[in-house]
Design a protein around this motif. Sequence first.
Motif, PDB file in Angstrom:
ATOM      1  N   CYS A  66      41.033  75.784  76.652  1.00 56.82           N
ATOM      2  CA  CYS A  66      40.316  75.477  75.419  1.00 56.82           C
ATOM      3  C   CYS A  66      40.112  73.975  75.262  1.00 56.82           C
ATOM      4  N   GLN A  67      41.150  73.202  75.523  1.00 61.21           N
ATOM      5  CA  GLN A  67      41.039  71.750  75.427  1.00 61.21           C
ATOM      6  C   GLN A  67      39.989  71.215  76.394  1.00 61.21           C
ATOM      7  N   ARG A  70      36.505  72.287  75.171  1.00 66.06           N
ATOM      8  CA  ARG A  70      36.089  71.534  73.994  1.00 66.06           C
ATOM      9  C   ARG A  70      35.671  70.108  74.370  1.00 66.06           C
ATOM     10  N   PRO A  74      31.534  69.770  72.199  1.00 68.28           N
ATOM     11  CA  PRO A  74      32.198  69.784  70.889  1.00 68.28           C
ATOM     12  C   PRO A  74      31.758  70.930  69.997  1.00 68.28           C
ATOM     13  N   THR A  75      30.663  71.611  70.323  1.00 67.90           N
ATOM     14  CA  THR A  75      30.130  72.637  69.419  1.00 67.90           C
ATOM     15  C   THR A  75      30.094  74.046  69.995  1.00 67.90           C
ATOM     16  N   ILE A  78      34.215  78.888  70.527  1.00 63.47           N
ATOM     17  CA  ILE A  78      35.366  79.342  71.296  1.00 63.47           C
ATOM     18  C   ILE A  78      36.200  80.271  70.430  1.00 63.47           C
ATOM     19  N   GLY A  97      40.797  73.156  68.884  1.00 64.17           N
ATOM     20  CA  GLY A  97      39.353  73.190  68.750  1.00 64.17           C
ATOM     21  C   GLY A  97      38.703  74.549  68.736  1.00 64.17           C
ATOM     22  N   ASP A  99      37.149  77.985  67.344  1.00 64.70           N
ATOM     23  CA  ASP A  99      36.456  78.322  66.106  1.00 64.70           C
ATOM     24  C   ASP A  99      37.064  79.541  65.433  1.00 64.70           C
ATOM     25  N   GLU A 157      33.013  64.539  65.502  1.00 62.89           N
ATOM     26  CA  GLU A 157      32.832  65.708  66.362  1.00 62.89           C
ATOM     27  C   GLU A 157      33.554  66.914  65.738  1.00 62.89           C
ATOM     28  N   THR A 159      33.785  71.300  65.237  1.00 59.35           N
ATOM     29  CA  THR A 159      33.410  72.611  65.745  1.00 59.35           C
ATOM     30  C   THR A 159      32.431  73.249  64.758  1.00 59.35           C
TER      31      THR A 159
END
Length: 228
Positions: A66-67, A70, A74-75, A78, A97, A99, A157, A159
């Motif tokens: 995930c890191q 991301r 940035p968008t 996840i 990060g 969602d 930045e 999510t």
Amino acid sequence: MKKIAIVEDETAIRENYMDVLEKHGYHVQGFDNRPDAQAAFELNLPDLAIIDIGLQNEIDGGFTLCQALRAMSPTLPIIFLTARDSDFDTVCGLRMGADDYLTKDISLPHLIARIAALFRRSDLLATPSGQETLMERGSLTIDQNKMQVFWNQHRIELTVTEFWMVYALAKRPGHVKSRHDLMDEAQVVVDDSTITSHIKRIRKKFLQLDPQFDRINTVYGMGYRWGE
């Protein structure tokens, strides 16, 4: 056709989710380990990623993935989909990060609805931006079409979920938004502690840019508001 990546090391579970999503019109790619998934993402990003936390011999491989994902985008939406339901894991996932954080007892129709909600929000990124989409609140500028937030002209930045929470708070400064209000605005269905984790992460991002940032206020027993 939207592309979804599923990173799940249990073959039966992965194939079941892949089959359901494909029947709903998505193009789905499955991975059973973090290194293969990460290598694939570096070459070609999916439109949405669904990730388990424990991946083969990596007990927290999903967090690491995930890191990395991301950092690549940035968008990109996840979702963590895991059997681990502790508050600690949920908070960790959101801080990294994600969602959304779902447990594997979620119904398939509910999962499909959450995926569709994330796609509806992320699709706004493809909408051409114009001056009329800008909202300004002092040092804060929000471009709704591009889903971008700026503080003192520097981009924050966020999510997809974080963006809609900031937008919900800032569009009516001084007005208290309950946690349920924020869920409605962000089109997510989570518990109160998850909303709290999102708010803490948003505050941290603003504070990293401006240590004096104090616009997101907690109204105990009621919710949150954007300070005037």
